[in-house]
Design a protein around this motif. Structure first.
Motif, short mmCIF file in Angstrom:
data_model
loop_
_atom_site.label_atom_id
_atom_site.label_comp_id
_atom_site.label_asym_id
_atom_site.label_seq_id
_atom_site.Cartn_x
_atom_site.Cartn_y
_atom_site.Cartn_z
N ASN A 232 32.11 49.34 39.54
CA ASN A 232 33.36 50.09 39.47
C ASN A 232 33.89 50.15 38.03
O ASN A 232 33.34 49.54 37.11
CB ASN A 232 34.41 49.53 40.45
CG ASN A 232 34.83 48.10 40.11
OD1 ASN A 232 34.68 47.63 38.97
ND2 ASN A 232 35.37 47.40 41.09
N ALA A 234 36.52 48.95 36.56
CA ALA A 234 36.97 47.68 35.96
C ALA A 234 35.79 46.85 35.47
O ALA A 234 35.81 46.29 34.37
CB ALA A 234 37.78 46.90 36.98
N GLN A 295 43.24 44.02 42.92
CA GLN A 295 42.97 45.40 42.51
C GLN A 295 44.13 46.31 42.92
O GLN A 295 44.59 47.15 42.13
CB GLN A 295 41.67 45.88 43.18
CG GLN A 295 41.16 47.24 42.68
CD GLN A 295 40.40 47.14 41.37
OE1 GLN A 295 39.63 46.22 41.15
NE2 GLN A 295 40.61 48.10 40.49
N ALA A 300 42.48 43.79 37.55
CA ALA A 300 41.06 44.08 37.80
C ALA A 300 40.13 42.88 37.61
O ALA A 300 38.94 42.97 37.86
CB ALA A 300 40.62 45.20 36.86
N GLY A 303 37.27 40.57 40.56
CA GLY A 303 36.04 41.00 41.22
C GLY A 303 34.86 40.12 40.83
O GLY A 303 34.94 39.32 39.91
#
Length: 341
Positions: A232, A234, A295, A300, A303
C-alpha cells in the motif's frame, strides 16, 4: 511475500526470464486456486507457489486476553474498540488436504515451503505431480532435515532477510547467521543446491553469492516498490524513505520473529517480552486489527512493513525492468570478479 505478492508481479518476473513467486500462505484453498489460475493466465513460464508450514497455534485464552488488554488504550487512542477475541487467521499447509489438492490440480512448476516442512506424503505427491520443491533453512540442522525429506533445493535464509524467519527447529536458538555464513555451512551440511535469500538487492550482491557457490538467489524486498506489488501507499512511502540500519526484528506484530521497517508499531512494542506474545498467527489477528484502526485514524506506521536490511537500496522500477537491470548488473559484476581472479 504474503500480502504483497500478486499474480501480476509473479507473471511479470517469470515473463522476464526469472522465477516469479506468489504466496498463498495467507489464502484459503479457493483463494489460492484463483491466484494460481490468474498467474497461469498471465504467463506460460514457470513460477513458484509458496506455502506456510507452521505448527498450529497452541491457544491460551488468558494470554490472548492479556494481549488484547495490553493494546486496548492504543485502540482507543485511534478511536476504535479493541477486538474481544483473537483468531488463528492462517491455516498451515501441514495436513491441509484442500490446499494440497489445489496444488496437485494446478501443478505449478515450483512449490516452496516456509516455517518447516509438510508431511512426507505431501512432498511425495507434489514431486509425483512434477513440481520442483524448495524449503527455507536458517541453520545446518534444518538443511539436513530438508535434504532428508527429499526436497530439491534449500533456500538459505540469512538474518538480513525481510519478513518472517523461516526457523522451524524449536530445539535450537537462532544463531542469526548471515546469508554468506549460512551458504557456506549449508554447502558443507548437504549436497543439495542452495539458493541465497537475505540482503540481496542488486547484481553485485547476486554475483558475490554465486561466486561463493550459490545455485541462485531469492529476492523479496527488492521487488516491493514495483508497481505490480500489492504494497500500500504507506508501505511504499516508508520503504522509499528507509535509511541504512532502519530495520528491526519483531515478534509483536505476528507472534513470530520477522524483519520489518522500524515503524511506529515496532517502536511501541520494543520492550515486550516474547513469552507474553500469543502464538503465530493468533497475535497477527490483533496486529492486523491495530493496523486497520491506526490507518483509519491517519497513522500509517502500524502495518506489517516487512523489509530486509537492504531496504534503503530498493528501487522503483517495473518488475520486468528490474529483472533486466539485475541481470545486466550481475553479468557485469561476474565479469569483474573473473578479471580479478
Amino acid at each position: 511475500m504474503a500480502g504483497v505478492s500478486t499474480p501480476e508481479l509473479a507473471a511479470a518476473v517469470s515473463n522476464s526470464g526469472a522465477l516469479g513467486s506468489i504466496s498463498v500462505g495467507a489464502a484459503t484453498a479457493p483463494q489460492a486456486r484463483e491466484m494460481i489460475y490468474q498467474t497461469q493466465a498471465l504467463t506460460t513460464a514457470p513460477f513458484n507457489v509458496n506455502v506456510f508450514c507452521h505448527p498450529p497455534a497452541t491457544r491460551n485464552p488468558a494470554k490472548e486476553q492479556a494481549w488484547i488488554k495490553q493494546f486496548s488504550d492504543m485502540f482507543h487512542s485511534f478511536g476504535s474498540a479493541a477486538p474481544t477475541a483473537l483468531d488463528e487467521i492462517y491455516a498451515t499447509f501441514c495436513h491441509n488436504s484442500a490446499m494440497l489438492q489445489v496444488l496437485l490440480d494446478t501443478r505449478p512448476a515450483v512449490v516452496s515451503f516456509h516455517f518447516g516442512l509438510p508431511e512426507p506424503e505431501a512432498i511425495q505427491a507434489l514431486k509425483t505431480a512434477g513440481c520442483l520443491t524448495l524449503a527455507s533453512a536458517t541453520s545446518p540442522d534444518e538443511a539436513r532435515l530438508i535434504a532428508a525429506a527429499g526436497v530439491d533445493f534449500i533456500i538459505a535464509q540469512g538474518f538480513e532477510a525481510g519478513g518472517h524467519r523461516g526457523a522451524f527447529l524449536a530445539t535450537e536458538a537462532d544463531a542469526r547467521l548471515s546469508t554468506s555464513e549460512l551458504l557456506l555451512l549449508l554447502q558443507e551440511a548437504t549436497p543439495l543446491p542452495v539458493i541465497c535469500a537475505g540482503g540481496i538487492m542488486n547484481g553485485t550482491d547476486i554475483a558475490r553469492v554465486m561466486q561463493q557457490g550459490a545455485a541462485g538467489v531469492q529476492m523479496g524486498t527488492a521487488f516491493i516498490l514495483c508497481p505490480e506489488s500489492a504494497a500500500n501507499t504507506a508501505y511504499r512511502g516508508a520503504l522509499s524513505l528507509a535509511k541504512p540500519g532502519e530495520t528491526c526484528m519483531t515478534s509483536a506484530i505476528s507472534g513470530r520473529p520477522a524483519r520489518s521497517l522500524n515503524n511506529a508499531f515496532c517502536k511501541a512494542t520494543r520492550i515486550i517480552l516474547p513469552e507474553n506474545i500469543p502464538d503465530y498467527p493468533v497475535a497477527y489477528s490483533l496486529g492486523k486489527a491495530l493496523a486497520a484502526a491506526a490507518q483509519s485514524a491517519g497513522e500509517a506506521g502500524f502495518g506489517a512493513q516487512w523489509a530486509g536490511t537492504g531496504a534503503h537500496r530498493a528501487r522503483k522500477e517495473s518488475a520486468a525492468r528490474l529483472v533486466e537491470i539485475l541481470a545486466q548488473e550481475w553479468q557485469h559484476s561476474s565479469a569483474t570478479i573473473e578479471t580479478h581472479h
